[in-house]
Design a protein around this motif. Sequence first.
Motif, short mmCIF file in Angstrom:
data_model
loop_
_atom_site.label_atom_id
_atom_site.label_comp_id
_atom_site.label_asym_id
_atom_site.label_seq_id
_atom_site.Cartn_x
_atom_site.Cartn_y
_atom_site.Cartn_z
N LEU A 507 -5.61 -5.89 1.08
CA LEU A 507 -5.35 -4.66 1.84
C LEU A 507 -4.91 -4.96 3.27
N GLN A 508 -4.69 -6.21 3.57
CA GLN A 508 -4.33 -6.61 4.93
C GLN A 508 -2.82 -6.73 5.08
N PRO A 509 -2.33 -6.61 6.31
CA PRO A 509 -0.88 -6.70 6.56
C PRO A 509 -0.24 -7.97 6.02
N GLY A 510 -0.99 -9.07 6.01
CA GLY A 510 -0.43 -10.32 5.49
C GLY A 510 -0.02 -10.22 4.04
N TYR A 511 -0.80 -9.49 3.26
CA TYR A 511 -0.46 -9.34 1.84
C TYR A 511 0.79 -8.48 1.68
N ALA A 512 0.93 -7.47 2.54
CA ALA A 512 2.14 -6.65 2.49
C ALA A 512 3.37 -7.51 2.71
N GLN A 513 3.31 -8.39 3.67
CA GLN A 513 4.45 -9.27 3.92
C GLN A 513 4.67 -10.24 2.77
N TYR A 514 3.59 -10.67 2.14
CA TYR A 514 3.69 -11.65 1.05
C TYR A 514 4.41 -11.07 -0.17
N ILE A 515 4.16 -9.79 -0.49
CA ILE A 515 4.75 -9.21 -1.70
C ILE A 515 5.98 -8.34 -1.40
N SER A 516 6.31 -8.17 -0.13
CA SER A 516 7.40 -7.30 0.25
C SER A 516 8.74 -7.77 -0.33
N GLN A 517 9.52 -6.81 -0.85
CA GLN A 517 10.85 -7.11 -1.40
C GLN A 517 11.87 -6.15 -0.79
N ALA A 518 12.90 -6.71 -0.18
CA ALA A 518 13.97 -5.88 0.36
C ALA A 518 14.75 -5.22 -0.78
N PRO A 519 15.25 -4.02 -0.60
CA PRO A 519 15.22 -3.23 0.63
C PRO A 519 13.98 -2.37 0.79
N LEU A 520 13.07 -2.39 -0.20
CA LEU A 520 11.84 -1.61 -0.11
C LEU A 520 10.77 -2.43 0.60
N ASN A 521 11.04 -2.74 1.87
CA ASN A 521 10.13 -3.58 2.64
C ASN A 521 8.79 -2.87 2.84
N LEU A 522 7.71 -3.64 2.72
CA LEU A 522 6.36 -3.07 2.72
C LEU A 522 5.61 -3.41 4.00
N SER A 523 4.92 -2.41 4.55
CA SER A 523 4.05 -2.62 5.71
C SER A 523 2.71 -1.95 5.45
N ILE A 524 1.65 -2.53 6.01
CA ILE A 524 0.31 -1.94 5.93
C ILE A 524 -0.33 -2.05 7.31
N VAL A 525 -0.88 -0.94 7.79
CA VAL A 525 -1.67 -0.98 9.02
C VAL A 525 -2.99 -0.28 8.75
N GLU A 526 -4.02 -0.77 9.46
CA GLU A 526 -5.35 -0.17 9.34
C GLU A 526 -5.72 0.64 10.56
N SER A 527 -4.90 0.56 11.60
CA SER A 527 -5.18 1.34 12.81
C SER A 527 -3.87 1.74 13.46
N LEU A 528 -3.85 2.96 13.93
CA LEU A 528 -2.69 3.51 14.64
C LEU A 528 -3.21 4.72 15.38
N THR A 529 -2.82 4.90 16.63
CA THR A 529 -3.35 5.99 17.42
C THR A 529 -2.30 7.06 17.66
N THR A 530 -2.78 8.27 17.93
CA THR A 530 -1.89 9.37 18.27
C THR A 530 -1.12 9.05 19.53
N GLU A 531 -1.75 8.35 20.47
CA GLU A 531 -1.08 8.00 21.71
C GLU A 531 0.10 7.06 21.46
N GLN A 532 -0.06 6.13 20.54
CA GLN A 532 1.06 5.24 20.20
C GLN A 532 2.22 6.03 19.59
N LEU A 533 1.89 7.00 18.75
CA LEU A 533 2.93 7.81 18.14
C LEU A 533 3.64 8.66 19.19
N LYS A 534 2.88 9.26 20.08
CA LYS A 534 3.49 10.09 21.12
C LYS A 534 4.44 9.26 21.98
#
Length: 556
Positions: A507-534
Motif C-alpha cells: 500500500l506504499q508509494p514504492g509499490y505503486a511505482q514498481y507495478i506502474s505501467q504507462a500510460p496508466l501510470n499509478l500513484s499512491i499517497v497516504e497524506s495530502l492536505t487541503t492547504e496543499q490542494l489550495k
Amino acid sequence: MKKFLKYLSLGLLSTFLTASPGLGAERISFFYPPFGEFSLSAKSLEKFAKEGKIDSELSFYASRATPEQLAQLRQLLQQKFDITPVLVSQFTYSPLGEAVLRRLGELLLTDSRQNGFYAIRAALILSAADPQGLTVVNLLRKYPSESLRLNFSEGLQIVNSLSNLVKAQDQIVSLIKQQTTTQAQTNNATVNYAQLPDLRSPGKLPWQKTSFQFNDTARNRNLPVDLYLPQVSAPSPLIVISHGVASDRFAFVYLAEHLASYGFAVAVLEHPGSNAERFQLYFSGLAGPPEAQEFINRPLDVKFVLDQLQQRDKSDRNLQGKINFQQIGAIGHSFGGYTVLALGGGKLNFAQLRRDCAPNRTLNISVFLQCRAYELPAQNYPLQDERIKAVLAVNPIDSSVLGETGINQIKLPTMLVSGTQDIFAPPVAEQIYPFTWLPNPDKYLVVIENATHFSAIAEPTAENNVLPVPEALLGPNRAPAYSYLKALSVAFFDTHLLNRQEYRPYLQPGYAQYISQAPLNLSIVESLTTEQLKQALSGVDPQPKVPAPQPTPAVP
C-alpha cells in the motif's frame, strides 16, 4: 479531459455545424462582445463537415484553430450515435435529462434568444428516429428554428473555467506523483518488491460461485447476488461489491474471482433501482427513471444482503461456518462508491446539496445525479452498517451528496481510487478533495493517470452493454487498471480486515511505482492536505460554476 475541452472550445464556435437549408437552422449566430454580432451560414459549414473544404466565409474562423483541432471537430461531426428515439425520449423527459438539456439550452438559444431546451429535445428525438441516425449533422437538420443562436460569452466562461481547472488538476496530479516518488525512494531502501509475492497474479485457493435471489418484501426489492466462496475450512472474511449506474454484478467479476482466490468470500449484488436491467426497461419505455430514493435504497440493499447471508449461515449447511461476519469490507464504483462510503459512515449532507442544487450551476456532470438526493426529505438516514470495517471506493461521486461534513464522519480505513481523465466523476472534486476530509489516518488515495470513469469496469458483453460508451471515452487499454485493483484490494483488505501487516508494503508509494505501467501510470499517497490542494489550485474553484443566465433582452 483535454481532448474534451478541445471539442467544447471549437464546438462553441461552430456547434452543430451542418444543415440543409430550409429543413432546419440555416445560420448560426453569436454575439461576441465587444466585437459585435457574428453569423455563419449553414451552407458554408456543411461543406466543411462533408467535404473538409473551408470556403472564404468559414476561413475567418477556421484560421483561429489548429489543423489538429479542425480534424478532431470534423471527426466529431461525422460521428454517428447508435441511440434509439425511445432512449432519447426517455432520457430527455426525465428529471436528470431535463436538467442537462436546460443547461445546454442556455448555450444554444432560439431565434428569440430564449433557452433552446425544447428545440434541442425535439431535434434529438427526431434525429434519433431518422434513418441516418443521430449525428451532429442530422441534429441541426431537425432543429425547429431558422437559426441557432450561440451564447458565446457564457460558452467562453465555461471553457475558461474548465481550462483553468484542468491546469490546476495537472498541478495536483504532479504534486501527487512527486510525493509518490519521494516516498518511494525512501521505501525502496527497505522493501524489495521483486522478492514479494505478486498480488496481481491469481491466488492459490479454489473457490465456488453460488447465486441467490434475495427478496426484500418490505421495500419491494428483488436482489440478485453472486457469492464467490473460497474452498477452505476456516470462515472467510467477506467483501461486498456495489456496481455503478446502469451496470450489474458482472462488472467486477474479475475482481471477485481474484479476491476469492486469496481467501475472501465475495458477495456481488445488483441494485434493482439503478442496474442495467432497470435502465433497459427505462429506455424501452417500460419503467420510470431511477428515483431519488435510490440514494437510500442502495445502502439498505447491502444491509439486507448481509442480513440474509447471516441468516443462511445458521440454516444452510452449505454456508454454515463459511463466512466471518466480524471481518467485512466493501467495494463500490461510481454510484456504488457513494453506496459504500455511506455504509462506512458517510452522512447525507442536505446543507451542501442546497448550496449546489438550488440551483445547480456547477460544471461537474456527477452533480446532476447527486442533486436527485435533494428531492429527499431532509432528515438523518441511518445508512451506516457497523459490520463493515473497511471500504474501497473507485471513482466515487460524493462532493455534494456527502460533502465535507458527511465524509468526515467516515472513521474506517478507506481507499479512494481516481482516474485523471474521468469527466463523469471529476477527480479533484469527487476523490482528491474528499480524501483530505477523511479523518482516519489509515487512508489511501490511488491516482491512475489517463484512466477514465470506465477503466476499472470489466469489458462489457452484448447482454450487459446497456449504455454503449464511445471508444474515445474508454481510455487506454484497461488491463493495467485491472491489475492495480486486484493487487491493491488484496493488500488493503488483508491489512485492514485481517491485520496482516506483511501486506502493508503493497500500500506504499514504492509499490505503486514498481507495478506502474504507462500510460496508466499509478500513484499512491497516504497524506495530502487541503492547504496543499489550495496552493496547487491557485484560486481556481475545484467545483467551478457558471453564472446564472442574464435576463433576455427585448427583441427589437
